[in-house]
Design a protein around this motif. Structure first.
Motif, PDB file in Angstrom:
ATOM      1  N   GLY A 198     -18.877  73.115   8.375  1.00  0.00           N
ATOM      2  CA  GLY A 198     -17.697  73.867   7.957  1.00  0.00           C
ATOM      3  C   GLY A 198     -16.451  73.016   7.838  1.00  0.00           C
ATOM      4  N   GLY A 199     -16.522  71.768   8.295  1.00  0.00           N
ATOM      5  CA  GLY A 199     -15.376  70.877   8.173  1.00  0.00           C
ATOM      6  C   GLY A 199     -15.159  70.461   6.723  1.00  0.00           C
ATOM      7  N   TYR A 200     -13.953  69.979   6.421  1.00  0.00           N
ATOM      8  CA  TYR A 200     -13.614  69.678   5.033  1.00  0.00           C
ATOM      9  C   TYR A 200     -13.132  68.244   4.868  1.00  0.00           C
ATOM     10  CZ  TYR A 200      -8.668  70.064   6.359  1.00  0.00           C
ATOM     11  OH  TYR A 200      -7.443  69.855   6.945  1.00  0.00           O
ATOM     12  N   LEU A 201     -13.286  67.741   3.650  1.00  0.00           N
ATOM     13  CA  LEU A 201     -12.765  66.434   3.244  1.00  0.00           C
ATOM     14  C   LEU A 201     -11.797  66.671   2.093  1.00  0.00           C
ATOM     15  CD1 LEU A 201     -12.692  63.339   3.065  1.00  0.00           C
ATOM     16  CD2 LEU A 201     -14.802  63.434   1.716  1.00  0.00           C
ATOM     17  N   HIS A 202     -10.532  66.292   2.294  1.00  0.00           N
ATOM     18  CA  HIS A 202      -9.482  66.507   1.292  1.00  0.00           C
ATOM     19  C   HIS A 202      -8.958  65.159   0.837  1.00  0.00           C
ATOM     20  CE1 HIS A 202      -5.212  68.248   0.306  1.00  0.00           C
ATOM     21  NE2 HIS A 202      -5.829  67.760  -0.758  1.00  0.00           N
ATOM     22  N   CYS A 203      -9.181  64.852  -0.444  1.00  0.00           N
ATOM     23  CA  CYS A 203      -8.665  63.624  -1.051  1.00  0.00           C
ATOM     24  C   CYS A 203      -7.651  63.991  -2.132  1.00  0.00           C
ATOM     25  CB  CYS A 203      -9.791  62.811  -1.693  1.00  0.00           C
ATOM     26  SG  CYS A 203     -11.114  62.322  -0.557  1.00  0.00           S
ATOM     27  N   ALA A 204      -6.687  63.120  -2.355  1.00  0.00           N
ATOM     28  CA  ALA A 204      -5.710  63.330  -3.426  1.00  0.00           C
ATOM     29  C   ALA A 204      -5.356  61.975  -4.035  1.00  0.00           C
ATOM     30  CB  ALA A 204      -4.452  64.026  -2.901  1.00  0.00           C
ATOM     31  N   THR A 205      -5.164  61.967  -5.354  1.00  0.00           N
ATOM     32  CA  THR A 205      -4.778  60.741  -6.046  1.00  0.00           C
ATOM     33  C   THR A 205      -3.948  61.077  -7.271  1.00  0.00           C
ATOM     34  OG1 THR A 205      -5.591  58.708  -7.105  1.00  0.00           O
ATOM     35  CG2 THR A 205      -6.892  60.692  -7.440  1.00  0.00           C
ATOM     36  N   ASP A 206      -3.120  60.128  -7.684  1.00  0.00           N
ATOM     37  CA  ASP A 206      -2.331  60.314  -8.905  1.00  0.00           C
ATOM     38  C   ASP A 206      -2.823  59.372 -10.005  1.00  0.00           C
ATOM     39  OD1 ASP A 206      -1.514  57.944  -7.795  1.00  0.00           O
ATOM     40  OD2 ASP A 206       0.630  58.373  -7.880  1.00  0.00           O
ATOM     41  N   TRP A 207      -4.035  58.816  -9.844  1.00  0.00           N
ATOM     42  CA  TRP A 207      -4.606  57.909 -10.834  1.00  0.00           C
ATOM     43  C   TRP A 207      -5.866  58.558 -11.384  1.00  0.00           C
ATOM     44  CZ3 TRP A 207      -3.094  54.179 -13.784  1.00  0.00           C
ATOM     45  CH2 TRP A 207      -4.006  53.285 -14.357  1.00  0.00           C
ATOM     46  N   GLN A 208      -5.840  58.976 -12.645  1.00  0.00           N
ATOM     47  CA  GLN A 208      -6.931  59.772 -13.205  1.00  0.00           C
ATOM     48  C   GLN A 208      -8.306  59.105 -13.120  1.00  0.00           C
ATOM     49  OE1 GLN A 208      -6.442  61.036 -17.267  1.00  0.00           O
ATOM     50  NE2 GLN A 208      -8.253  62.334 -17.213  1.00  0.00           N
ATOM     51  N   PRO A 209      -8.458  57.813 -13.483  1.00  0.00           N
ATOM     52  CA  PRO A 209      -9.784  57.209 -13.360  1.00  0.00           C
ATOM     53  C   PRO A 209     -10.330  57.259 -11.932  1.00  0.00           C
ATOM     54  CG  PRO A 209      -8.372  55.862 -14.746  1.00  0.00           C
ATOM     55  CD  PRO A 209      -7.490  56.899 -14.129  1.00  0.00           C
ATOM     56  N   TYR A 210      -9.440  57.119 -10.961  1.00  0.00           N
ATOM     57  CA  TYR A 210      -9.901  57.198  -9.568  1.00  0.00           C
ATOM     58  C   TYR A 210     -10.259  58.646  -9.221  1.00  0.00           C
ATOM     59  CZ  TYR A 210     -10.165  55.513  -4.700  1.00  0.00           C
ATOM     60  OH  TYR A 210     -10.585  55.137  -3.439  1.00  0.00           O
ATOM     61  N   ALA A 211      -9.496  59.609  -9.728  1.00  0.00           N
ATOM     62  CA  ALA A 211      -9.828  61.019  -9.505  1.00  0.00           C
ATOM     63  C   ALA A 211     -11.220  61.325 -10.048  1.00  0.00           C
ATOM     64  CB  ALA A 211      -8.791  61.922 -10.170  1.00  0.00           C
ATOM     65  N   GLU A 212     -11.532  60.780 -11.217  1.00  0.00           N
ATOM     66  CA  GLU A 212     -12.837  61.007 -11.828  1.00  0.00           C
ATOM     67  C   GLU A 212     -13.948  60.378 -10.986  1.00  0.00           C
ATOM     68  OE1 GLU A 212     -12.186  59.356 -15.676  1.00  0.00           O
ATOM     69  OE2 GLU A 212     -11.045  61.104 -16.400  1.00  0.00           O
ATOM     70  N   HIS A 255       3.183  62.605 -15.017  1.00  0.00           N
ATOM     71  CA  HIS A 255       1.969  62.096 -14.396  1.00  0.00           C
ATOM     72  C   HIS A 255       1.227  63.237 -13.705  1.00  0.00           C
ATOM     73  CE1 HIS A 255       4.092  57.923 -14.022  1.00  0.00           C
ATOM     74  NE2 HIS A 255       3.876  58.289 -15.271  1.00  0.00           N
ATOM     75  N   GLY A 256      -0.069  63.108 -13.609  1.00  0.00           N
ATOM     76  CA  GLY A 256      -0.874  64.125 -12.942  1.00  0.00           C
ATOM     77  C   GLY A 256      -1.139  63.771 -11.489  1.00  0.00           C
ATOM     78  N   VAL A 257      -1.514  64.783 -10.719  1.00  0.00           N
ATOM     79  CA  VAL A 257      -1.968  64.607  -9.347  1.00  0.00           C
ATOM     80  C   VAL A 257      -3.217  65.457  -9.186  1.00  0.00           C
ATOM     81  CG1 VAL A 257      -1.454  64.910  -6.898  1.00  0.00           C
ATOM     82  CG2 VAL A 257       0.345  64.146  -8.452  1.00  0.00           C
ATOM     83  N   TRP A 258      -4.258  64.871  -8.611  1.00  0.00           N
ATOM     84  CA  TRP A 258      -5.532  65.561  -8.483  1.00  0.00           C
ATOM     85  C   TRP A 258      -5.913  65.685  -7.011  1.00  0.00           C
ATOM     86  CZ3 TRP A 258      -4.074  62.282 -12.252  1.00  0.00           C
ATOM     87  CH2 TRP A 258      -4.231  62.706 -13.578  1.00  0.00           C
ATOM     88  N   ASP A 259      -6.177  66.942  -6.580  1.00  0.00           N
ATOM     89  CA  ASP A 259      -6.656  67.219  -5.240  1.00  0.00           C
ATOM     90  C   ASP A 259      -8.146  67.546  -5.308  1.00  0.00           C
ATOM     91  OD1 ASP A 259      -4.357  67.671  -2.971  1.00  0.00           O
ATOM     92  OD2 ASP A 259      -3.569  68.109  -4.967  1.00  0.00           O
ATOM     93  N   LEU A 260      -8.904  67.046  -4.359  1.00  0.00           N
ATOM     94  CA  LEU A 260     -10.329  67.346  -4.244  1.00  0.00           C
ATOM     95  C   LEU A 260     -10.605  67.797  -2.809  1.00  0.00           C
ATOM     96  CD1 LEU A 260     -10.014  64.332  -5.900  1.00  0.00           C
ATOM     97  CD2 LEU A 260     -12.318  65.045  -6.544  1.00  0.00           C
ATOM     98  N   VAL A 261     -11.170  68.975  -2.650  1.00  0.00           N
ATOM     99  CA  VAL A 261     -11.457  69.521  -1.328  1.00  0.00           C
ATOM    100  C   VAL A 261     -12.935  69.915  -1.279  1.00  0.00           C
ATOM    101  CG1 VAL A 261     -10.882  71.216   0.428  1.00  0.00           C
ATOM    102  CG2 VAL A 261      -9.091  70.363  -1.103  1.00  0.00           C
ATOM    103  N   PHE A 262     -13.688  69.234  -0.458  1.00  0.00           N
ATOM    104  CA  PHE A 262     -15.120  69.500  -0.287  1.00  0.00           C
ATOM    105  C   PHE A 262     -15.397  69.933   1.152  1.00  0.00           C
ATOM    106  CE2 PHE A 262     -15.212  67.501  -4.295  1.00  0.00           C
ATOM    107  CZ  PHE A 262     -16.469  67.633  -4.874  1.00  0.00           C
ATOM    108  N   GLN A 263     -16.364  70.806   1.322  1.00  0.00           N
ATOM    109  CA  GLN A 263     -16.659  71.359   2.652  1.00  0.00           C
ATOM    110  C   GLN A 263     -18.110  71.082   3.028  1.00  0.00           C
ATOM    111  OE1 GLN A 263     -16.364  75.680   3.092  1.00  0.00           O
ATOM    112  NE2 GLN A 263     -15.357  75.370   5.078  1.00  0.00           N
ATOM    113  N   LYS A 264     -18.294  70.747   4.299  1.00  0.00           N
ATOM    114  CA  LYS A 264     -19.642  70.493   4.806  1.00  0.00           C
ATOM    115  C   LYS A 264     -20.353  71.804   5.099  1.00  0.00           C
ATOM    116  CE  LYS A 264     -22.118  67.787   8.319  1.00  0.00           C
ATOM    117  NZ  LYS A 264     -21.966  66.836   9.445  1.00  0.00           N
ATOM    118  N   ALA A 265     -21.607  71.885   4.729  1.00  0.00           N
ATOM    119  CA  ALA A 265     -22.379  73.118   4.949  1.00  0.00           C
ATOM    120  C   ALA A 265     -22.589  73.368   6.432  1.00  0.00           C
ATOM    121  CB  ALA A 265     -23.728  72.974   4.243  1.00  0.00           C
TER     122      ALA A 265
END
Length: 265
Positions: A198-212, A255-265
């Protein structure tokens, strides 16, 4: 969200480890301000956790996180009129690379039920966060000024973290430097091992290639699931993460900012 011009391919290498001779950061030089140096001297002994070759007792850290008299009154004392007693944190979040600590201090105040273990190797940044802690009477932050990969390996128990924050890591723009990027499959697998169910991993970046690349790497890790509802796979900025001055400047420039939030099962 506005897109940046196309740049280096986002294909994520699958065989990149993070041995000690390849680091995802550079130790920046910089002078401490008088305020940062004073904060290191006064609060450092209480809030800096030295690197050690054995696991931390996170429950003990949480239970004692509100007993630093020089930061804020003890929870078992009578608080001044209109002031609430400090909470004992029931969750633990590990943050990798907090820079100057602006976001870390903000989030710790928004989430007082969470103990933040914040990792940063840049001494002025450590001093700056300690200064914020003192000025804002924040009690639920502890700092480890050491390589986060080794801290995870030696100090953080498996399945012990409620969350992991990695905000704006160095994107290492040049293709020949992509191997230095922090978010790689072996490291993500390591991070997931330290999350509770149930824990989460939250990453954020303002560089699109790295977000991808981040999206590709995280999506390939079977132990975690993307929480985003958007078809593009990127999450809405969680309420606790503030917009920094740097980020606001970038948004005004398109510029864009990309957030990624993933959760552990």
């Amino acid at each position: 969200m506005n897109e940046l011009p196309a740049s280096a391919p986002s294909a994520a290498p699958t065989d990149i480890e993070h041995p000690r001779h390849i680091r995802s950061y550079v130790r920046r030089t910089g002078r401490l301000t008088v305020g940062q140096a004073k904060a290191l001297d006064t609060l450092g002994p209480q809030l800096l956790i030295p690197f050690q070759d054995h696991l931390l007792d996170l429950d003990m850290l949480a239970s004692t996180s509100n007993t630093i008299d020089s930061i804020a009154p003890r929870a078992d004392s009578t608080p001044p009129t209109g002031q609430k007693a400090l909470k004992i944190p029931t969750k633990t979040v590990f943050e990798i690379g907090f820079g100057m600590g602006e976001a870390t201090a903000h989030i710790a105040k928004v989430l007082p039920d969470t103990l933040f273990l914040a990792c940063e190797v840049h001494e002025p940044g450590v001093g700056a966060l300690l200064k914020r802690i003192q000025e804002q009477s924040i009690s639920n932050i502890r700092i480890i000024s050491y390589d986060a990969v080794q801290v995870l390996d030696k100090m953080i128990p498996k399945a012990s973290l409620d969350g992991i924050h990695i905000f704006f890591p160095d994107p290492w723009h040049k293709t020949r430097h992509n191997k230095r990027r922090l978010i790689q499959p072996p490291f993500v697998a390591k991070l997931v091992q330290h999350l509770k169910p149930g824990g989460y991993l939250h990453c954020a970046t303002d560089w699109q290639p790295y977000a991808e690349q981040m999206l590709e790497v995280l999506s390939a890790e079977r132990a975690i699931k993307n929480t985003a509802s958007s078809p593009d796979g990127y999450a809405e900025k969680p309420h606790y993460r503030p917009l920094t001055k740097f980020e606001n400047r970038g948004i005004k420039l398109g510029h864009g900012v990309w957030d990624l939030v993933f959760q552990k099962a």
